[in-house]
Design a protein around this motif. Structure first.
Motif, short mmCIF file in Angstrom:
data_model
loop_
_atom_site.label_atom_id
_atom_site.label_comp_id
_atom_site.label_asym_id
_atom_site.label_seq_id
_atom_site.Cartn_x
_atom_site.Cartn_y
_atom_site.Cartn_z
N VAL A 153 0.83 -1.22 0.00
CA VAL A 153 0.00 0.00 0.00
C VAL A 153 0.85 1.26 0.00
O VAL A 153 0.33 2.37 -0.10
N GLY A 154 2.17 1.11 0.14
CA GLY A 154 3.05 2.28 0.09
C GLY A 154 3.23 2.97 1.43
O GLY A 154 3.72 4.10 1.49
N ILE A 155 2.81 2.31 2.51
CA ILE A 155 2.99 2.84 3.86
C ILE A 155 3.85 1.83 4.60
O ILE A 155 3.41 0.71 4.87
N TYR A 209 -2.83 4.96 12.80
CA TYR A 209 -2.32 5.73 11.65
C TYR A 209 -3.46 6.45 10.94
O TYR A 209 -3.35 7.64 10.62
N MET A 210 -4.57 5.76 10.69
CA MET A 210 -5.71 6.37 10.00
C MET A 210 -6.30 7.51 10.81
O MET A 210 -6.73 8.53 10.26
N TYR A 215 -8.52 10.06 8.48
CA TYR A 215 -9.07 9.36 7.32
C TYR A 215 -10.56 9.09 7.52
O TYR A 215 -10.96 8.47 8.52
N GLU A 216 -11.39 9.53 6.57
CA GLU A 216 -12.83 9.40 6.71
C GLU A 216 -13.31 7.95 6.63
O GLU A 216 -14.43 7.62 7.02
N GLY A 217 -12.46 7.07 6.12
CA GLY A 217 -12.85 5.66 6.00
C GLY A 217 -12.56 4.86 7.26
O GLY A 217 -12.79 3.64 7.28
N LEU A 218 -12.11 5.50 8.33
CA LEU A 218 -11.75 4.78 9.56
C LEU A 218 -12.92 3.99 10.16
O LEU A 218 -12.73 2.83 10.54
N PRO A 219 -14.15 4.55 10.29
CA PRO A 219 -15.24 3.76 10.89
C PRO A 219 -15.51 2.45 10.14
O PRO A 219 -15.71 1.41 10.77
N ALA A 220 -15.51 2.50 8.81
CA ALA A 220 -15.75 1.28 8.03
C ALA A 220 -14.61 0.29 8.23
O ALA A 220 -14.82 -0.92 8.32
N GLN A 221 -13.39 0.80 8.31
CA GLN A 221 -12.24 -0.07 8.56
C GLN A 221 -12.36 -0.76 9.92
O GLN A 221 -12.10 -1.95 10.05
N LYS A 222 -12.77 0.00 10.92
CA LYS A 222 -12.91 -0.58 12.26
C LYS A 222 -13.95 -1.70 12.27
O LYS A 222 -13.74 -2.74 12.91
N LYS A 268 -5.61 -0.01 0.37
CA LYS A 268 -4.92 0.80 -0.65
C LYS A 268 -5.53 2.21 -0.77
O LYS A 268 -4.95 3.08 -1.43
N LYS A 269 -6.69 2.43 -0.15
CA LYS A 269 -7.31 3.76 -0.17
C LYS A 269 -6.82 4.64 0.99
O LYS A 269 -7.12 5.83 1.03
N ILE A 270 -6.08 4.05 1.92
CA ILE A 270 -5.59 4.82 3.07
C ILE A 270 -4.58 5.86 2.56
O ILE A 270 -3.63 5.51 1.84
N PRO A 271 -4.73 7.12 2.92
CA PRO A 271 -3.80 8.16 2.43
C PRO A 271 -2.41 8.00 3.01
O PRO A 271 -2.24 7.53 4.14
N LYS A 272 -1.42 8.36 2.23
CA LYS A 272 -0.02 8.30 2.66
C LYS A 272 0.40 9.64 3.25
O LYS A 272 -0.10 10.69 2.85
N GLU A 273 1.31 9.56 4.18
CA GLU A 273 1.84 10.80 4.76
C GLU A 273 2.67 11.55 3.73
O GLU A 273 3.43 10.93 2.97
N SER A 274 2.49 12.84 3.69
CA SER A 274 3.23 13.63 2.69
C SER A 274 4.61 13.99 3.22
O SER A 274 4.87 13.95 4.41
#
Length: 274
Positions: A153-155, A209-210, A215-222, A268-274
């Protein structure tokens, strides 16, 4: 209140509508439980249980027919879960609920069961329907548990921990492929305990991390994470004893399939740190 949210949508219209119906039935039960003005709810409870039985027969038949059509690798496991649901609802229906206090207790237990089923089964199992290639296209690889570039995922931290999850599942899968006997079954159990512990550790890191990334997708991930842990915790020793090889083979397919699907379609939708 339990709602049919986006993370519960499979993209299969008929099945999604039937899942939405189950949410509606759960809502009926919740309303019944909260209504303190009706003391005797015998007929209402019996009607709800009849609706649940009818729902199960219709929905599971549609779902299993679709999975059979596409040769979905989760079909055997799904049939087992569906049968368990039918038996549970049947047992509720056999309970003597003449007394209002018993009605209250049964409603509470029924709602708790349905709520867990909705999220654990839909997010933990149904979300995989049609998402995985037919079984023979990935399980016949020389090493189906190899952590390849496509799963990165690049993290850094998350990729490292995902690789460890593949390695743990791979050890169990090799034992299953060699054939399950009494000795190997004990070893598989130890590996599964390790998997559960490490998975909880990984999910904690991933969710932290999320959260840091807002990250707005955190609840669904949990919810997905909770469902996966629930699957490991729900391993049925009685079923394992009936046919250890078949049960463990299905379990390995689920564990690896869930992990692959979750990484490719969620992580793979989790944002990466800039």
């Amino acid at each position: 209140m339990f709602q049919f949210t986006e993370d519960c949508i499979l993209g299969l219209d008929e099945i999604d509508e039937e899942h939405r119906r189950l949410f509606d039935l759960l809502g009926q039960g919740m309303d019944m439980l909260k209504n303190r003005y009706i003391w005797d709810r015998y007929e209402d409870i019996k009607d709800l249980l009849r609706q649940l039985e009818d729902y199960a027969e219709q929905h599971f038949a549609h779902e299993e027919a679709y999975m059979e059509q596409i040769r979905d690798p989760e079909l055997i496991l799904q049939r087992s879960q569906h049968m368990a649901f039918r038996e549970k609802i049947c047992n509720f229906g056999l309970t003597d609920i003449d007394e209002p206090q018993v009605q209250q207790e049964l409603l509470e237990e029924l709602i708790s069961y349905l709520a867990k089923w909705l999220y654990h089964h839909i997010i933990g199992s149904d979300i995989l329907i049609g998402k995985l290639p037919p079984l023979e296209e990935w399980m016949v690889r020389e090493n189906p548990c190899e952590f390849t570039e496509e799963y990165q995922v690049g993290i850094g931290l998350i990729d490292k921990e995902h690789e460890m999850l593949f390695e743990i599942i791979g050890r169990a899968n090799r034992l299953v492929r060699e054939g399950v006997d009494e000795d190997s079954l004990d070893e598989i159990w130890e590996i599964l305990k390790e998997l559960k512990t490490y998975t909880q550790f990984h999910f904690g890191d991933e969710e932290e991390y999320m959260e840091r990334m807002a990250y707005e997708g955190l609840p669904a991930q949990k919810r997905a994470h909770t469902a996966f842990i629930g699957k490991i915790e729900s391993i049925d020793l009685v079923e394992v004893g009936q046919d250890p090889q078949e049960y463990m083979q299905s379990l390995m397919e689920f564990l690896l399939g869930w992990l692959i699907n979750h990484i490719l379609n969620s992580d793979k939708k989790i944002p990466k740190e800039s």
